[in-house]
Write a protein that holds these residues in place. Structure first.
Motif, PDB file in Angstrom:
ATOM      1  N   ASP A 156       1.602 -11.780  -6.233  1.00 43.86           N
ATOM      2  CA  ASP A 156       0.943 -13.043  -6.550  1.00 43.86           C
ATOM      3  C   ASP A 156       1.485 -14.200  -5.717  1.00 43.86           C
ATOM      4  OD1 ASP A 156      -0.488 -11.614  -8.401  1.00 43.86           O
ATOM      5  OD2 ASP A 156       0.645 -12.330 -10.140  1.00 43.86           O
ATOM      6  N   ALA A 157       2.739 -14.075  -5.266  1.00 48.41           N
ATOM      7  CA  ALA A 157       3.341 -15.122  -4.433  1.00 48.41           C
ATOM      8  C   ALA A 157       3.096 -14.896  -2.950  1.00 48.41           C
ATOM      9  CB  ALA A 157       4.844 -15.187  -4.696  1.00 48.41           C
ATOM     10  N   GLY A 158       2.396 -13.830  -2.602  1.00 50.16           N
ATOM     11  CA  GLY A 158       2.128 -13.542  -1.202  1.00 50.16           C
ATOM     12  C   GLY A 158       3.322 -13.012  -0.433  1.00 50.16           C
ATOM     13  N   LEU A 159       4.296 -12.461  -1.144  1.00 50.51           N
ATOM     14  CA  LEU A 159       5.482 -11.917  -0.490  1.00 50.51           C
ATOM     15  C   LEU A 159       5.223 -10.485  -0.023  1.00 50.51           C
ATOM     16  CD1 LEU A 159       8.213 -13.064  -3.058  1.00 50.51           C
ATOM     17  CD2 LEU A 159       7.637 -14.142  -0.868  1.00 50.51           C
ATOM     18  N   PRO A 160       5.981 -10.033   0.982  1.00 54.26           N
ATOM     19  CA  PRO A 160       5.866  -8.626   1.383  1.00 54.26           C
ATOM     20  C   PRO A 160       6.215  -7.716   0.215  1.00 54.26           C
ATOM     21  CG  PRO A 160       7.116  -9.885   3.009  1.00 54.26           C
ATOM     22  CD  PRO A 160       6.942 -10.783   1.815  1.00 54.26           C
ATOM     23  N   LEU A 161       5.492  -6.606   0.108  1.00 52.71           N
ATOM     24  CA  LEU A 161       5.715  -5.658  -0.963  1.00 52.71           C
ATOM     25  C   LEU A 161       6.508  -4.456  -0.458  1.00 52.71           C
ATOM     26  CD1 LEU A 161       2.203  -5.677  -2.681  1.00 52.71           C
ATOM     27  CD2 LEU A 161       4.304  -6.771  -3.483  1.00 52.71           C
ATOM     28  N   PRO A 162       7.221  -3.780  -1.354  1.00 52.76           N
ATOM     29  CA  PRO A 162       7.936  -2.570  -0.955  1.00 52.76           C
ATOM     30  C   PRO A 162       6.964  -1.435  -0.663  1.00 52.76           C
ATOM     31  CG  PRO A 162       8.035  -2.818  -3.320  1.00 52.76           C
ATOM     32  CD  PRO A 162       7.373  -4.065  -2.792  1.00 52.76           C
ATOM     33  N   ARG A 163       7.485  -0.356  -0.125  1.00 54.27           N
ATOM     34  CA  ARG A 163       6.637   0.808   0.161  1.00 54.27           C
ATOM     35  C   ARG A 163       6.241   1.529  -1.122  1.00 54.27           C
ATOM     36  NH1 ARG A 163       9.769   4.806   3.522  1.00 54.27           N
ATOM     37  NH2 ARG A 163       7.824   5.978   3.298  1.00 54.27           N
ATOM     38  N   ALA A 164       7.078   1.442  -2.160  1.00 52.98           N
ATOM     39  CA  ALA A 164       6.810   2.215  -3.372  1.00 52.98           C
ATOM     40  C   ALA A 164       7.617   1.676  -4.532  1.00 52.98           C
ATOM     41  CB  ALA A 164       7.160   3.686  -3.145  1.00 52.98           C
ATOM     42  N   LEU A 165       7.206   2.085  -5.740  1.00 52.59           N
ATOM     43  CA  LEU A 165       7.964   1.856  -6.965  1.00 52.59           C
ATOM     44  C   LEU A 165       8.296   3.222  -7.563  1.00 52.59           C
ATOM     45  CD1 LEU A 165       6.312  -0.863  -6.590  1.00 52.59           C
ATOM     46  CD2 LEU A 165       6.468  -1.109  -9.055  1.00 52.59           C
ATOM     47  N   ILE A 166       9.530   3.356  -8.055  1.00 51.71           N
ATOM     48  CA  ILE A 166       9.976   4.591  -8.698  1.00 51.71           C
ATOM     49  C   ILE A 166      10.503   4.220 -10.075  1.00 51.71           C
ATOM     50  CG2 ILE A 166      11.590   6.523  -8.597  1.00 51.71           C
ATOM     51  CD1 ILE A 166      11.528   6.254  -5.523  1.00 51.71           C
ATOM     52  N   LEU A 167       9.836   4.711 -11.118  1.00 48.98           N
ATOM     53  CA  LEU A 167      10.116   4.287 -12.489  1.00 48.98           C
ATOM     54  C   LEU A 167      10.522   5.486 -13.336  1.00 48.98           C
ATOM     55  CD1 LEU A 167       6.950   2.014 -12.971  1.00 48.98           C
ATOM     56  CD2 LEU A 167       9.130   1.437 -11.867  1.00 48.98           C
TER      57      LEU A 167
END
Length: 288
Positions: A156-167
């Motif tokens: 939402d802030a327009g920041l770069p996102l990581p490649r993945a999430l691991i939960l």
């Protein structure tokens, strides 16, 4: 029938039963001691490198040259920290080949919402401002919620996102609306509905948002535009329906349910299923 969780059920009954007579600092210390005991090899291998990131204490765990990741610990926003999760994070770093940053975000009730979420985003922003931008966001239980919330806020802030999430067994719905919270409560030795409701109240306070507000329960958020997500949960995990619901509502989610396993069972180093889970997580990450 053989129950692989039988020793864990017995040890948790003894441990948690003693918390009734303790104040919160003592409970936090005992929780950390318990997770160190059930993950002794990982804790011994941790060799953390202390750091301060976004004004928060933190540790780097893993080979210095490895790709960076950011891990948020669980504990219902109220307990947990560097000591409690060093062992699990070490084993995850080894399985994935990442160097993981584990920050000590502020806990409730001393620091209620939005402290934990703000700290998580601040650490993420601080890492983006260096050459160690996280390639993955990871977390267990409440830390899984923080990982997903951080990705949502970054989007939402327009920041770069990581490649993945691991939960790992993410607690994504503080309203506990899933049927698993009641149906699996007798099977899960780690968490109970009343305990989670109390932790949610402690985190949100009287003037905080509703437990169904997407700012605290990311299961109800707009989930568009996020990177791939891997979830590992237990078949006897009371938060299981949160994982199932995210899998249904969001594209790009891979869900692995380990039969008979409890909430964030990966902390129990002696379980063969914990080793299998971490190995599968590592294989998924390397194939991404």
């Amino acid at each position: 029938m053989n129950d692989p969780l039988a020793p864990i059920r017995a040890s948790l009954r003894r441990r948690v039963g003693g918390w009734a007579g303790m104040d919160l600092p003592a409970i936090r210390a005992d929780f950390a001691a318990y997770l160190t005991e059930v993950g002794p090899e990982g804790a011994a291998l941790a060799q953390p490198r202390e750091a301060v990131v976004a004004s928060l204490p933190a540790v780097w765990i893993g080979e210095p040259s490895a790709p960076p990741g950011l891990y948020f610990h669980g504990g219902g926003f109220q307990i947990g920290g560097l000591a409690s999760h060093a062992g699990l994070v070490t084993r995850l770093a080894r399985a994935t080949g990442m160097r993981l940053l584990l920050p000590a975000y502020r806990l409730a009730p001393e620091h209620r919402y939005p402290a934990a979420s703000d700290d998580a985003l601040a650490v993420y922003r601080a890492m983006l401002d260096t050459d160690r931008a996280p390639q993955a966001l990871l977390g267990d239980s409440a830390g899984g919620a923080l990982a997903l919330l951080t990705a949502l806020r970054a989007r939402d802030a327009g920041l770069p996102l990581p490649r993945a999430l691991i939960l790992l067994s993410p607690w994504l719905d503080l309203s506990l609306s899933g049927a698993s919270y009641e149906a699996l409560a007798p099977e899960d030795p780690f968490s109970k509905p009343a305990q989670l409701r109390a932790m949610a109240r402690s985190y949100l306070g009287r003037e905080g948002p509703s437990v169904q507000d997407p700012r605290v329960s990311p299961l109800f958020a707009n989930l568009d535009g996020l990177p791939p997500v891997l979830i590992h949960a237990g078949g006897s995990d009371i938060t299981l329906d949160d994982s199932r619901a995210l899998h249904q509502r969001m594209d790009g989610v891979t869900l692995r349910i380990h039969p008979g396993m409890c909430h964030h069972f990966q902390v129990f180093e002696a379980l063969p299923q914990a080793d299998a889970s971490l190995a599968e997580i590592g294989a998924w990450w390397r194939a991404l």
